[in-house]
Design a protein around this motif. Structure first.
Motif, PDB file in Angstrom:
ATOM      1  N   LYS A   9      61.797  96.353  50.757  1.00  0.00           N
ATOM      2  CA  LYS A   9      62.176  96.081  49.373  1.00  0.00           C
ATOM      3  C   LYS A   9      61.698  97.190  48.442  1.00  0.00           C
ATOM      4  CE  LYS A   9      62.146  92.490  45.822  1.00  0.00           C
ATOM      5  NZ  LYS A   9      61.734  91.107  45.477  1.00  0.00           N
ATOM      6  N   ALA A  10      60.434  97.584  48.598  1.00  0.00           N
ATOM      7  CA  ALA A  10      59.894  98.658  47.757  1.00  0.00           C
ATOM      8  C   ALA A  10      60.619  99.967  48.011  1.00  0.00           C
ATOM      9  CB  ALA A  10      58.399  98.827  48.024  1.00  0.00           C
ATOM     10  N   GLU A  11      60.953 100.228  49.257  1.00  0.00           N
ATOM     11  CA  GLU A  11      61.655 101.468  49.605  1.00  0.00           C
ATOM     12  C   GLU A  11      63.074 101.470  49.041  1.00  0.00           C
ATOM     13  OE1 GLU A  11      61.508 105.238  51.711  1.00  0.00           O
ATOM     14  OE2 GLU A  11      60.037 103.807  50.951  1.00  0.00           O
ATOM     15  N   LEU A  12      63.729 100.336  49.068  1.00  0.00           N
ATOM     16  CA  LEU A  12      65.079 100.226  48.501  1.00  0.00           C
ATOM     17  C   LEU A  12      65.057 100.492  47.001  1.00  0.00           C
ATOM     18  CD1 LEU A  12      66.327  97.038  50.394  1.00  0.00           C
ATOM     19  CD2 LEU A  12      67.270  99.343  50.650  1.00  0.00           C
ATOM     20  N   ILE A  13      64.042  99.985  46.330  1.00  0.00           N
ATOM     21  CA  ILE A  13      63.916 100.208  44.885  1.00  0.00           C
ATOM     22  C   ILE A  13      63.656 101.682  44.600  1.00  0.00           C
ATOM     23  CG2 ILE A  13      62.465  99.738  42.875  1.00  0.00           C
ATOM     24  CD1 ILE A  13      62.135  96.877  43.949  1.00  0.00           C
ATOM     25  N   LYS A  14      62.752 102.283  45.356  1.00  0.00           N
ATOM     26  CA  LYS A  14      62.404 103.689  45.156  1.00  0.00           C
ATOM     27  C   LYS A  14      63.589 104.608  45.435  1.00  0.00           C
ATOM     28  CE  LYS A  14      59.240 107.262  46.867  1.00  0.00           C
ATOM     29  NZ  LYS A  14      58.119 107.557  47.812  1.00  0.00           N
ATOM     30  N   LYS A  15      64.185 104.450  46.607  1.00  0.00           N
ATOM     31  CA  LYS A  15      65.325 105.306  46.965  1.00  0.00           C
ATOM     32  C   LYS A  15      66.548 104.943  46.136  1.00  0.00           C
ATOM     33  CE  LYS A  15      63.364 107.674  50.304  1.00  0.00           C
ATOM     34  NZ  LYS A  15      63.519 107.339  51.716  1.00  0.00           N
ATOM     35  N   GLY A  16      66.645 103.663  45.763  1.00  0.00           N
ATOM     36  CA  GLY A  16      67.777 103.227  44.945  1.00  0.00           C
ATOM     37  C   GLY A  16      67.772 103.890  43.583  1.00  0.00           C
ATOM     38  N   LEU A  17      66.595 104.021  42.975  1.00  0.00           N
ATOM     39  CA  LEU A  17      66.489 104.688  41.675  1.00  0.00           C
ATOM     40  C   LEU A  17      66.954 106.131  41.777  1.00  0.00           C
ATOM     41  CD1 LEU A  17      65.535 104.987  38.736  1.00  0.00           C
ATOM     42  CD2 LEU A  17      63.242 105.455  39.620  1.00  0.00           C
ATOM     43  N   LYS A  18      66.494 106.841  42.804  1.00  0.00           N
ATOM     44  CA  LYS A  18      66.868 108.245  42.984  1.00  0.00           C
ATOM     45  C   LYS A  18      68.376 108.376  43.180  1.00  0.00           C
ATOM     46  CE  LYS A  18      65.594 112.327  45.703  1.00  0.00           C
ATOM     47  NZ  LYS A  18      66.939 112.763  46.078  1.00  0.00           N
ATOM     48  N   LEU A  19      68.930 107.493  44.013  1.00  0.00           N
ATOM     49  CA  LEU A  19      70.362 107.552  44.311  1.00  0.00           C
ATOM     50  C   LEU A  19      71.194 107.183  43.087  1.00  0.00           C
ATOM     51  CD1 LEU A  19      72.171 108.168  46.758  1.00  0.00           C
ATOM     52  CD2 LEU A  19      72.261 105.723  47.222  1.00  0.00           C
ATOM     53  N   LEU A  20      70.763 106.166  42.353  1.00  0.00           N
ATOM     54  CA  LEU A  20      71.472 105.753  41.147  1.00  0.00           C
ATOM     55  C   LEU A  20      71.480 106.880  40.119  1.00  0.00           C
ATOM     56  CD1 LEU A  20      72.869 103.410  39.582  1.00  0.00           C
ATOM     57  CD2 LEU A  20      70.596 102.759  38.767  1.00  0.00           C
ATOM     58  N   ASP A  21      70.353 107.573  40.018  1.00  0.00           N
ATOM     59  CA  ASP A  21      70.234 108.691  39.085  1.00  0.00           C
ATOM     60  C   ASP A  21      71.186 109.825  39.469  1.00  0.00           C
ATOM     61  OD1 ASP A  21      68.975 109.951  36.835  1.00  0.00           O
ATOM     62  OD2 ASP A  21      67.823 111.184  38.223  1.00  0.00           O
ATOM     63  N   GLU A  22      71.344 110.051  40.758  1.00  0.00           N
ATOM     64  CA  GLU A  22      72.187 111.147  41.244  1.00  0.00           C
ATOM     65  C   GLU A  22      73.668 110.785  41.264  1.00  0.00           C
ATOM     66  OE1 GLU A  22      68.851 113.011  44.333  1.00  0.00           O
ATOM     67  OE2 GLU A  22      70.532 111.826  45.104  1.00  0.00           O
TER      68      GLU A  22
ATOM     69  N   GLY B 209      75.285 107.831  39.866  1.00  0.00           N
ATOM     70  CA  GLY B 209      75.911 107.051  38.811  1.00  0.00           C
ATOM     71  C   GLY B 209      76.301 105.679  39.329  1.00  0.00           C
ATOM     72  N   TYR B 210      76.601 104.775  38.420  1.00  0.00           N
ATOM     73  CA  TYR B 210      76.836 103.384  38.787  1.00  0.00           C
ATOM     74  C   TYR B 210      78.030 103.202  39.726  1.00  0.00           C
ATOM     75  CZ  TYR B 210      77.929  98.427  38.391  1.00  0.00           C
ATOM     76  OH  TYR B 210      78.215  97.116  38.678  1.00  0.00           O
ATOM     77  N   GLU B 211      79.145 103.830  39.420  1.00  0.00           N
ATOM     78  CA  GLU B 211      80.376 103.593  40.177  1.00  0.00           C
ATOM     79  C   GLU B 211      80.241 104.008  41.635  1.00  0.00           C
ATOM     80  OE1 GLU B 211      82.902 101.870  39.233  1.00  0.00           O
ATOM     81  OE2 GLU B 211      82.075 101.587  37.228  1.00  0.00           O
ATOM     82  N   LYS B 212      79.547 105.096  41.911  1.00  0.00           N
ATOM     83  CA  LYS B 212      79.418 105.601  43.290  1.00  0.00           C
ATOM     84  C   LYS B 212      78.224 105.009  44.017  1.00  0.00           C
ATOM     85  CE  LYS B 212      81.654 110.057  42.346  1.00  0.00           C
ATOM     86  NZ  LYS B 212      81.481 111.532  42.368  1.00  0.00           N
ATOM     87  N   PHE B 213      77.388 104.308  43.275  1.00  0.00           N
ATOM     88  CA  PHE B 213      76.184 103.718  43.868  1.00  0.00           C
ATOM     89  C   PHE B 213      76.557 102.518  44.720  1.00  0.00           C
ATOM     90  CE2 PHE B 213      72.568 100.734  43.515  1.00  0.00           C
ATOM     91  CZ  PHE B 213      71.531 101.542  43.966  1.00  0.00           C
ATOM     92  N   SER B 214      75.913 102.367  45.875  1.00  0.00           N
ATOM     93  CA  SER B 214      76.191 101.213  46.744  1.00  0.00           C
ATOM     94  C   SER B 214      74.970 100.887  47.592  1.00  0.00           C
ATOM     95  CB  SER B 214      77.375 101.497  47.671  1.00  0.00           C
ATOM     96  OG  SER B 214      77.039 102.479  48.632  1.00  0.00           O
ATOM     97  N   LEU B 215      74.893  99.644  48.026  1.00  0.00           N
ATOM     98  CA  LEU B 215      73.809  99.241  48.909  1.00  0.00           C
ATOM     99  C   LEU B 215      73.887  99.962  50.248  1.00  0.00           C
ATOM    100  CD1 LEU B 215      73.485  95.372  48.332  1.00  0.00           C
ATOM    101  CD2 LEU B 215      71.976  97.185  47.527  1.00  0.00           C
ATOM    102  N   ARG B 216      75.095 100.255  50.684  1.00  0.00           N
ATOM    103  CA  ARG B 216      75.279 100.970  51.948  1.00  0.00           C
ATOM    104  C   ARG B 216      74.630 102.355  51.877  1.00  0.00           C
ATOM    105  NH1 ARG B 216      78.896 100.748  56.398  1.00  0.00           N
ATOM    106  NH2 ARG B 216      79.842  98.857  55.520  1.00  0.00           N
TER     107      ARG B 216
ATOM    108  N   ALA C  29      70.901 101.996  51.906  1.00  0.00           N
ATOM    109  CA  ALA C  29      70.463 101.683  53.266  1.00  0.00           C
ATOM    110  C   ALA C  29      70.383 102.958  54.115  1.00  0.00           C
ATOM    111  CB  ALA C  29      71.427 100.690  53.902  1.00  0.00           C
ATOM    112  N   LYS C  30      71.383 103.807  53.973  1.00  0.00           N
ATOM    113  CA  LYS C  30      71.390 105.074  54.715  1.00  0.00           C
ATOM    114  C   LYS C  30      70.216 105.945  54.304  1.00  0.00           C
ATOM    115  CE  LYS C  30      74.331 109.043  55.838  1.00  0.00           C
ATOM    116  NZ  LYS C  30      75.642 109.711  55.600  1.00  0.00           N
ATOM    117  N   ALA C  31      69.924 105.991  53.002  1.00  0.00           N
ATOM    118  CA  ALA C  31      68.800 106.787  52.509  1.00  0.00           C
ATOM    119  C   ALA C  31      67.471 106.267  53.045  1.00  0.00           C
ATOM    120  CB  ALA C  31      68.781 106.785  50.986  1.00  0.00           C
ATOM    121  N   CYS C  32      67.412 104.964  53.296  1.00  0.00           N
ATOM    122  CA  CYS C  32      66.192 104.341  53.824  1.00  0.00           C
ATOM    123  C   CYS C  32      66.171 104.287  55.348  1.00  0.00           C
ATOM    124  CB  CYS C  32      66.047 102.924  53.264  1.00  0.00           C
ATOM    125  SG  CYS C  32      65.759 102.867  51.482  1.00  0.00           S
TER     126      CYS C  32
END
Length: 204
Positions: free
Chosen positions: A12-25, A27-34, A37-40
């Protein structure tokens, strides 16, 4: 500890951490849980153990960011427990410092394509509407400063005008510095402290 167990215990903590970085890079439309997951390095179904959707994960990212931001503001208040003006000055410095050191949070809150949704969460979700909301911490300090001034001087200061003035100044500095729109060869934070602790700021 196996890699599988590591991810299970810290996912959970890793998803939040990597999710923030990915969302920042991305943007919302291209962001996905998949993608998160790959980043983690976990299966594409693993994030669903903790989050129902990408919006659910973004909510968790925003909550953690708000908590960290509010924590730094509270530390500024606690540094000057009996000095309301100094609390506001230190909070202003902490505001700029926080966003210079965490520009991804600045973009998430104010500059991203999801910023409006974050604002909507602030107003509608019970998780945000509590004493840990950063603006509440800031506004309470404004009210204390206004009340002290009124008791001492006898005249009233509009707390909303004071809040806008203080917030506008520190927010503007944070944006200009974080986006590197203001060129300065020296220490930005020292310059910010000099401005906030000058006699003209909070001249009540």
């Amino acid at each position: 500890m196996s890699n599988e167990n590591y991810h299970h215990e810290n996912l959970k903590a890793e998803l939040i951490k990597k999710g923030l970085k990915l969302l920042d890079e991305e943007g919302y439309e291209k962001f996905s849980l998949r993608k998160v997951a790959k980043a983690c390095s976990v299966s594409h179904t693993a994030p669903y153990r903790h989050f129902e959707s990408k919006d659910d994960l973004i909510m968790a990212i925003a909550i953690e960011a708000h908590h960290k931001f509010n924590q730094c503001l509270e530390e500024a208040v606690n540094k000057y427990p009996n000095d309301n003006k100094s609390q506001l000055k230190e909070m202003g410095y902490s505001y700029v410092k926080f966003f210079i050191e965490n520009p991804e949070y600045l973009r998430l809150f104010f500059l991203s394509d999801f910023a409006d949704n974050i604002k909507k969460m602030n107003h509608e979700d019970e998780t945000f509407i509590n004493d840990e909301q950063p603006f509440n911490t800031f506004y309470k300090a404004i009210e204390r400063c206004q009340s002290e001034h009124q008791s001492r001087e006898g005249d009233s200061v509009d707390p909303n005008a004071l809040a806008l003035s203080c917030w506008g100044l520190v927010h503007g500095m944070a944006i200009l510095i974080a986006k590197k729109d203001f060129s300065y060869a020296g220490d930005y934070l020292e310059l910010v402290r000099k401005i906030l602790w000058s006699g003209t700021f909070l001249n009540l």
